[in-house]
Design a protein around this motif. Structure first.
Motif, mmCIF file in Angstrom:
data_model
loop_
_atom_site.group_PDB
_atom_site.id
_atom_site.type_symbol
_atom_site.label_atom_id
_atom_site.label_comp_id
_atom_site.label_asym_id
_atom_site.label_seq_id
_atom_site.Cartn_x
_atom_site.Cartn_y
_atom_site.Cartn_z
ATOM 1 N N ALA A 107 6.431 4.072 8.965
ATOM 2 C CA ALA A 107 7.151 3.344 7.915
ATOM 3 C C ALA A 107 8.475 4.014 7.589
ATOM 4 O O ALA A 107 9.426 3.359 7.205
ATOM 5 C CB ALA A 107 6.300 3.242 6.668
ATOM 6 N N LYS A 108 8.508 5.344 7.752
ATOM 7 C CA LYS A 108 9.745 6.069 7.435
ATOM 8 C C LYS A 108 10.768 5.789 8.488
ATOM 9 O O LYS A 108 11.919 5.728 8.315
ATOM 10 C CB LYS A 108 9.471 7.561 7.335
ATOM 11 C CG LYS A 108 8.642 7.905 6.119
ATOM 12 C CD LYS A 108 8.396 9.396 6.056
ATOM 13 C CE LYS A 108 7.499 9.720 4.869
ATOM 14 N NZ LYS A 108 7.199 11.135 4.785
ATOM 15 N N ASP A 147 0.860 -1.178 0.000
ATOM 16 C CA ASP A 147 0.000 0.000 0.000
ATOM 17 C C ASP A 147 0.900 1.232 0.000
ATOM 18 O O ASP A 147 1.602 1.477 0.989
ATOM 19 C CB ASP A 147 -0.888 -0.026 1.237
ATOM 20 C CG ASP A 147 -1.770 1.204 1.351
ATOM 21 O OD1 ASP A 147 -1.866 1.968 0.365
ATOM 22 O OD2 ASP A 147 -2.369 1.391 2.421
ATOM 23 N N PRO A 148 0.913 2.003 -1.066
ATOM 24 C CA PRO A 148 1.798 3.175 -1.133
ATOM 25 C C PRO A 148 1.583 4.143 0.032
ATOM 26 O O PRO A 148 2.541 4.713 0.546
ATOM 27 C CB PRO A 148 1.450 3.831 -2.464
ATOM 28 C CG PRO A 148 0.812 2.763 -3.276
ATOM 29 C CD PRO A 148 0.151 1.831 -2.304
ATOM 30 N N GLU A 149 0.345 4.314 0.457
ATOM 31 C CA GLU A 149 0.076 5.234 1.562
ATOM 32 C C GLU A 149 0.673 4.722 2.862
ATOM 33 O O GLU A 149 1.175 5.478 3.680
ATOM 34 C CB GLU A 149 -1.437 5.468 1.712
ATOM 35 C CG GLU A 149 -2.073 6.173 0.538
ATOM 36 C CD GLU A 149 -1.365 7.490 0.198
ATOM 37 O OE1 GLU A 149 -1.065 8.281 1.126
ATOM 38 O OE2 GLU A 149 -1.113 7.740 -0.993
ATOM 39 N N GLU A 150 0.638 3.417 3.061
ATOM 40 C CA GLU A 150 1.237 2.823 4.249
ATOM 41 C C GLU A 150 2.759 3.023 4.244
ATOM 42 O O GLU A 150 3.368 3.273 5.273
ATOM 43 C CB GLU A 150 0.902 1.322 4.306
ATOM 44 C CG GLU A 150 1.385 0.637 5.558
ATOM 45 C CD GLU A 150 1.012 -0.847 5.563
ATOM 46 O OE1 GLU A 150 1.781 -1.614 6.151
ATOM 47 O OE2 GLU A 150 -0.032 -1.199 5.001
ATOM 48 N N LEU A 151 3.365 2.915 3.070
ATOM 49 C CA LEU A 151 4.803 3.107 2.954
ATOM 50 C C LEU A 151 5.224 4.552 3.223
ATOM 51 O O LEU A 151 6.334 4.807 3.651
ATOM 52 C CB LEU A 151 5.290 2.675 1.570
ATOM 53 C CG LEU A 151 5.166 1.182 1.241
ATOM 54 C CD1 LEU A 151 5.534 0.946 -0.213
ATOM 55 C CD2 LEU A 151 6.019 0.351 2.159
ATOM 56 N N LYS A 152 4.310 5.491 2.973
ATOM 57 C CA LYS A 152 4.602 6.913 3.173
ATOM 58 C C LYS A 152 4.331 7.369 4.591
ATOM 59 O O LYS A 152 4.651 8.494 4.944
ATOM 60 C CB LYS A 152 3.757 7.756 2.217
ATOM 61 C CG LYS A 152 4.086 7.550 0.754
ATOM 62 C CD LYS A 152 3.141 8.339 -0.115
ATOM 63 C CE LYS A 152 3.308 8.042 -1.578
ATOM 64 N NZ LYS A 152 2.318 8.745 -2.407
ATOM 65 N N SER A 153 3.744 6.524 5.422
ATOM 66 C CA SER A 153 3.389 6.910 6.786
ATOM 67 C C SER A 153 4.630 7.175 7.626
ATOM 68 O O SER A 153 5.723 6.694 7.324
ATOM 69 C CB SER A 153 2.529 5.832 7.438
ATOM 70 O OG SER A 153 3.331 4.684 7.718
ATOM 71 N N GLU A 154 4.460 7.942 8.693
ATOM 72 C CA GLU A 154 5.588 8.253 9.582
ATOM 73 C C GLU A 154 6.222 7.006 10.197
ATOM 74 O O GLU A 154 7.435 6.889 10.196
ATOM 75 C CB GLU A 154 5.141 9.224 10.676
ATOM 76 C CG GLU A 154 5.059 10.673 10.218
ATOM 77 C CD GLU A 154 6.364 11.154 9.615
ATOM 78 O OE1 GLU A 154 7.445 10.922 10.208
ATOM 79 O OE2 GLU A 154 6.320 11.805 8.557
#
Length: 66
Positions: free
Chosen positions: A65-66, A56-63
């Motif tokens: 995940a970072k 999920d691209p949005e999950e990868l962009k989450s804080e």
């Protein structure tokens, strides 16, 4: 131009053959290099909870995940 076209056609044929080969094997049995298992182990050490079956691209962009 003829040589370049012939090379491109041959490269395309080889790509199709390799794609058909790797597509015909179930992914869990596919080994591309001798160190595949080690690469996966290190990946899992860094990304323990990452689901790789569906990304999920949005999950990868989450804080977190970072």
């Amino acid at each position: 131009p003829r040589v370049e076209l012939a090379w491109a056609m041959k490269a395309h044929q080889h790509a199709q053959v390799y794609f058909n080969l790797i597509s015909s094997v179930e992914p869990k049995f596919l080994k591309l290099t001798k160190v595949d298992d080690r690469i996966y182990e290190e990946f899992r050490e860094s990304f323990r909870d990452l689901r790789v079956d569906v990304l999920d691209p949005e999950e990868l962009k989450s804080e977190p995940a970072k």
